[in-house]
Design an enzyme around this catalytic site. Structure first.
Site: not given
Length: 352
Positions: A194, A138, A135
């Site tokens: 997240s 992101k 993640s």
């Protein structure tokens, strides 16, 4: 009031508070904090028991415009930031990082500590090894979203495709098909909590759709000189999203120029008002939630292939540094690595 710790770095702020109330949005939004360095900050002030981010087109456009004025010009695909502008971002100080202190050992598979002002690498472990980044993806999703200067007040309904996962993986989520948020809330959910469906929806609603979004992610990586980076989708579930610790340090330095990303990634907690229910949400980084360090950008990540990962920009003894950890064995080991590296930086700072 949720306020990032990096606010204390600024001097003589000139604050303009734009107030907007709607029937289902219980938030008092101070949309733009203009200061002598022209950096914008959002101050989100909640009214009990829940809140939502209220944007007008003018406010969002002005905010992103101010952010864009701080993104540094790069030439020849290098990542050398304009030193005079960096001097504005961080107070002039006679401190600098010295690597004379014995270097700590880290559990993570790869790591880097970089002076955020100069780009000097202060600590490295397998820093050029290309690894899955989970993640941490992101963070690039946020940069591409901010660069597009889309309407942050646009209402977006989550669709089943946003929950389909990526790379053969699915993940748990407190969001549901049919939930509706504005684009700012989706970005906050993606950075702070997240949330994978939020990141997927940001890509889906990008001009040109998901394929254009992924192309923009990879183009941005090339512009920043991230030679090892590759993005296959926007959430980080796909292990084909890869980069080196060094390249992620370059991304962190670039992402820290966006007030929107700094603020959202370091929000400790937030209650999302979905109308028929409220989602109480916390930042995935315990070091941000605990507030013991001056962290002004953060993103965590985890999939099996990547292990426990984190990227941060933090100020230690009035000096900004980028910390990247990839492939730690556990969350506790990742947090311990980050704490040890920041403590090591504190010991290594000396006054000229």
């Amino acid at each position: 009031m949720i306020k990032s710790q990096n606010d204390i770095r600024h001097s003589q702020p000139q604050v303009h508070l734009a107030r907007k109330m709607t029937a289902r949005m219980g938030l008092l939004l101070a949309s733009v904090l203009a200061c002598n360095t022209s950096f914008a900050e959002i101050i989100m002030q909640q009214t009990a028991p829940s809140a939502s981010i209220a944007w007008s087109d003018t406010q969002a456009g002005q905010f992103l415009s101010n952010d864009q004025s701080e993104v540094k010009q790069r030439s020849n695909n290098t990542t050398v930031l304009n030193n005079s502008t960096l001097a504005n971002k961080y107070p002039t100080t006679s401190n600098h990082y010295s690597t004379s202190a014995s270097q700590p050992s880290v559990n993570a598979r790869a790591a880097i500590v970089m002076d955020a002002q100069t780009g000097e690498v202060l600590f490295g472990k397998n820093q050029n090894m290309t690894l899955p980044i989970a993640s941490i993806t992101k963070l690039m999703t946020a940069v591409v979203t901010a660069d597009a200067r889309l309407d942050m007040s646009q209402r977006i309904r989550l669709e089943s495709i946003d929950f389909a996962g990526a790379g053969g993986k699915n993940s748990s989520s407190t969001l549901r098909v049919g939930d509706e948020m504005n684009r700012a809330e989706l970005l906050l959910a993606a950075l702070m909590k997240s949330e994978n469906p939020a990141a997927a929806a940001l890509a889906r609603t990008y001009p040109g759709g998901r394929s254009a979004f992924i192309a923009a992610m990879n183009n941005k990586a090339r512009q920043l000189g991230m030679t090892s980076a590759n993005y296959a989708e926007s959430t980080g579930l796909d292990p084909h999203n890869v980069a080196s610790a060094r390249d992620l340090a370059l991304l962190v330095r670039a992402a820290s120029q966006y007030g929107l990303i700094r603020q959202f990634s370091t929000t400790p907690n937030y209650d999302f008002n979905l109308g028929y229910r409220v989602l109480k949400s916390n930042n995935t980084n315990a070091l941000v939630r605990n507030g013991g360090w001056n962290i002004h950008l953060s993103k965590t990540g985890y999939i099996n292939e990547a292990g426990r990962c984190v990227v941060m920009e933090a100020t230690v003894n009035q000096r900004p540094a980028v910390i990247v950890l990839l492939g730690a064995s556990t969350t506790a080991a990742r947090n311990n690595d980050a704490t040890n590296l920041m403590s090591w930086l504190g010991r290594g700072v000396r006054t000229l």
